[in-house]
Scaffold this motif. Structure first.
Motif, PDB file in Angstrom:
ATOM      1  N   MET A  10     -48.300   4.585  27.336  1.00  0.00           N
ATOM      2  CA  MET A  10     -48.923   5.655  28.114  1.00  0.00           C
ATOM      3  C   MET A  10     -48.021   6.008  29.300  1.00  0.00           C
ATOM      4  O   MET A  10     -47.484   5.116  29.964  1.00  0.00           O
ATOM      5  CB  MET A  10     -50.292   5.176  28.640  1.00  0.00           C
ATOM      6  N   LYS A  14     -44.463  11.272  26.125  1.00  0.00           N
ATOM      7  CA  LYS A  14     -44.442  11.688  24.711  1.00  0.00           C
ATOM      8  C   LYS A  14     -44.898  13.148  24.538  1.00  0.00           C
ATOM      9  O   LYS A  14     -44.256  13.923  23.825  1.00  0.00           O
ATOM     10  CB  LYS A  14     -45.331  10.764  23.866  1.00  0.00           C
ATOM     11  N   ASP A  33     -53.549  12.408  19.560  1.00  0.00           N
ATOM     12  CA  ASP A  33     -54.775  12.360  20.381  1.00  0.00           C
ATOM     13  C   ASP A  33     -55.537  13.688  20.298  1.00  0.00           C
ATOM     14  O   ASP A  33     -56.770  13.699  20.248  1.00  0.00           O
ATOM     15  CB  ASP A  33     -54.446  12.050  21.848  1.00  0.00           C
ATOM     16  N   PHE A  56     -62.153   4.235  17.432  1.00  0.00           N
ATOM     17  CA  PHE A  56     -61.049   5.107  17.854  1.00  0.00           C
ATOM     18  C   PHE A  56     -59.815   4.844  16.996  1.00  0.00           C
ATOM     19  O   PHE A  56     -59.144   5.784  16.548  1.00  0.00           O
ATOM     20  CB  PHE A  56     -60.722   4.878  19.339  1.00  0.00           C
ATOM     21  N   ARG A  57     -59.514   3.571  16.729  1.00  0.00           N
ATOM     22  CA  ARG A  57     -58.309   3.237  15.936  1.00  0.00           C
ATOM     23  C   ARG A  57     -58.440   3.730  14.492  1.00  0.00           C
ATOM     24  O   ARG A  57     -57.436   4.088  13.869  1.00  0.00           O
ATOM     25  CB  ARG A  57     -58.033   1.725  15.973  1.00  0.00           C
ATOM     26  N   GLY A  79     -50.323   5.883  22.658  1.00  0.00           N
ATOM     27  CA  GLY A  79     -49.543   4.685  22.964  1.00  0.00           C
ATOM     28  C   GLY A  79     -49.872   3.473  22.102  1.00  0.00           C
ATOM     29  O   GLY A  79     -49.048   2.575  21.926  1.00  0.00           O
ATOM     30  N   GLY A  80     -51.077   3.450  21.525  1.00  0.00           N
ATOM     31  CA  GLY A  80     -51.470   2.293  20.717  1.00  0.00           C
ATOM     32  C   GLY A  80     -51.371   2.532  19.216  1.00  0.00           C
ATOM     33  O   GLY A  80     -51.742   1.661  18.421  1.00  0.00           O
ATOM     34  N   ARG A 118     -57.524   7.356  30.668  1.00  0.00           N
ATOM     35  CA  ARG A 118     -56.967   6.403  29.706  1.00  0.00           C
ATOM     36  C   ARG A 118     -57.789   5.117  29.779  1.00  0.00           C
ATOM     37  O   ARG A 118     -57.577   4.271  30.650  1.00  0.00           O
ATOM     38  CB  ARG A 118     -55.502   6.154  30.013  1.00  0.00           C
ATOM     39  N   PRO A 119     -58.716   4.966  28.846  1.00  0.00           N
ATOM     40  CA  PRO A 119     -59.668   3.855  28.933  1.00  0.00           C
ATOM     41  C   PRO A 119     -58.991   2.496  29.044  1.00  0.00           C
ATOM     42  O   PRO A 119     -59.506   1.612  29.730  1.00  0.00           O
ATOM     43  CB  PRO A 119     -60.448   3.951  27.612  1.00  0.00           C
ATOM     44  N   LEU A 120     -57.828   2.320  28.423  1.00  0.00           N
ATOM     45  CA  LEU A 120     -57.197   0.999  28.462  1.00  0.00           C
ATOM     46  C   LEU A 120     -56.488   0.728  29.783  1.00  0.00           C
ATOM     47  O   LEU A 120     -56.109  -0.402  30.061  1.00  0.00           O
ATOM     48  CB  LEU A 120     -56.229   0.826  27.289  1.00  0.00           C
ATOM     49  N   ARG A 139     -46.726  -5.111  23.891  1.00  0.00           N
ATOM     50  CA  ARG A 139     -46.391  -4.011  22.977  1.00  0.00           C
ATOM     51  C   ARG A 139     -44.901  -3.760  22.795  1.00  0.00           C
ATOM     52  O   ARG A 139     -44.502  -3.157  21.792  1.00  0.00           O
ATOM     53  CB  ARG A 139     -47.047  -2.720  23.474  1.00  0.00           C
TER      54      ARG A 139
HETATM   55  C1  S3P Z   1     -53.786   4.553  24.150  1.00  0.00           C
HETATM   56  C2  S3P Z   1     -53.013   5.623  24.578  1.00  0.00           C
HETATM   57  C3  S3P Z   1     -53.562   6.970  24.773  1.00  0.00           C
HETATM   58  C4  S3P Z   1     -54.786   7.185  23.875  1.00  0.00           C
HETATM   59  C5  S3P Z   1     -55.789   6.093  24.099  1.00  0.00           C
HETATM   60  C6  S3P Z   1     -55.216   4.705  23.772  1.00  0.00           C
HETATM   61  C7  S3P Z   1     -53.141   3.218  24.003  1.00  0.00           C
HETATM   62  O1  S3P Z   1     -52.574   7.959  24.484  1.00  0.00           O
HETATM   63  O2  S3P Z   1     -54.419   7.261  22.540  1.00  0.00           O
HETATM   64  O3  S3P Z   1     -56.229   6.155  25.437  1.00  0.00           O
HETATM   65  O4  S3P Z   1     -53.715   2.337  23.335  1.00  0.00           O
HETATM   66  O5  S3P Z   1     -52.027   3.048  24.551  1.00  0.00           O
HETATM   67  P1  S3P Z   1     -51.317   8.268  25.462  1.00  0.00           P
HETATM   68  O6  S3P Z   1     -50.245   7.268  25.151  1.00  0.00           O
HETATM   69  O7  S3P Z   1     -50.907   9.658  25.068  1.00  0.00           O
HETATM   70  O8  S3P Z   1     -51.800   8.182  26.866  1.00  0.00           O
END
Ligand code: S3P
Length: 180
Positions: A10, A14, A33, A56-57, A79-80, A118-120, A139
């Motif tokens: 994040m 990107k 996203d 979400f995944r 990012g994930g 960004r919840p994480l 990561r």
């Molecule tokens: C996440 C990154 C976010 C988004 C979600 C989870 C992650 O995207 O998919 O909040 O797990 O790193 P960005 O990398 O675009 O912020």
């Protein structure tokens, strides 16, 4: 390999770099996203809050398959997205995969004002830098293994990063004619 996929943490740029790169190449820009949000009719934080990370995944894996089906696209990924091996396989099969990196202090500076999006990053015990360092440690090896190329974005303009990727992509397709 007829796309370029941008992976990375994040705040690594990107989406911003991806849009500029797509403009330079005359390609389409796709953001996993954004695909998830339009399929769900909800924002990423709302999906995390309402359905949880596992759901979400699942949505993300479907978005990755959909995004990488096309050609001549720059695909910006969440990012994930690399956390699932099946997504990494899709990226590497369809795309020149670029890991955008940024120093941890740069990630913090770019994300702290809107960390609630960004919840994480929003859900953490300590300060943002410590949290980012921990997640990057977990990561980093996954991004590295998934990438064909690594490009650092710290202290550089998004357009300078996009220009470097364009140069490297053109060089790579010349040296690897079956790639482009
Ligand atoms: C996440 C990154 C976010 C988004 C979600 C989870 C992650 O995207 O998919 O909040 O797990 O790193 P960005 O990398 O675009 O912020």
């Amino acid at each position: 390999m007829e796309n370029i996929s941008l992976i990375g943490f994040m705040g690594s740029g990107k989406t911003t770099v991806g849009k500029l790169l797509a403009g330079r190449l005359g390609w389409r820009f796709t953001d996993t996203d954004a695909l998830i949000e339009s399929a769900a009719g909800n924002s990423v934080p709302e999906i995390f809050a309402g359905e949880g990370e596992a759901a979400f995944r699942e949505r993300e894996a479907a978005a990755v398959r959909e995004a990488c089906r096309g050609v001549c696209q720059v695909v910006a990924t969440g990012g994930g997205a690399v956390l699932r091996a099946e997504n990494v396989a899709v990226f590497r099969e369809s795309s020149f995969v670029i890991w955008l990196t940024a120093r941890p202090d740069v990630v913090v500076a770019r994300t702290e004002r809107a960390a609630q999006n960004r919840p994480l990053l929003a859900r953490r015990d300590g300060d943002l830098l410590t949290h980012v360092l921990k997640m990057l440690g977990e990561r980093g090896p996954i991004y590295q293994a998934a990438a064909h190329l690594i490009v650092d974005t710290s202290d550089r303009t998004p357009d300078a990063v996009a220009a470097e990727i364009q140069r490297k992509w053109e060089k790579w397709t010349q040296e690897t004619p079956e790639a482009g």
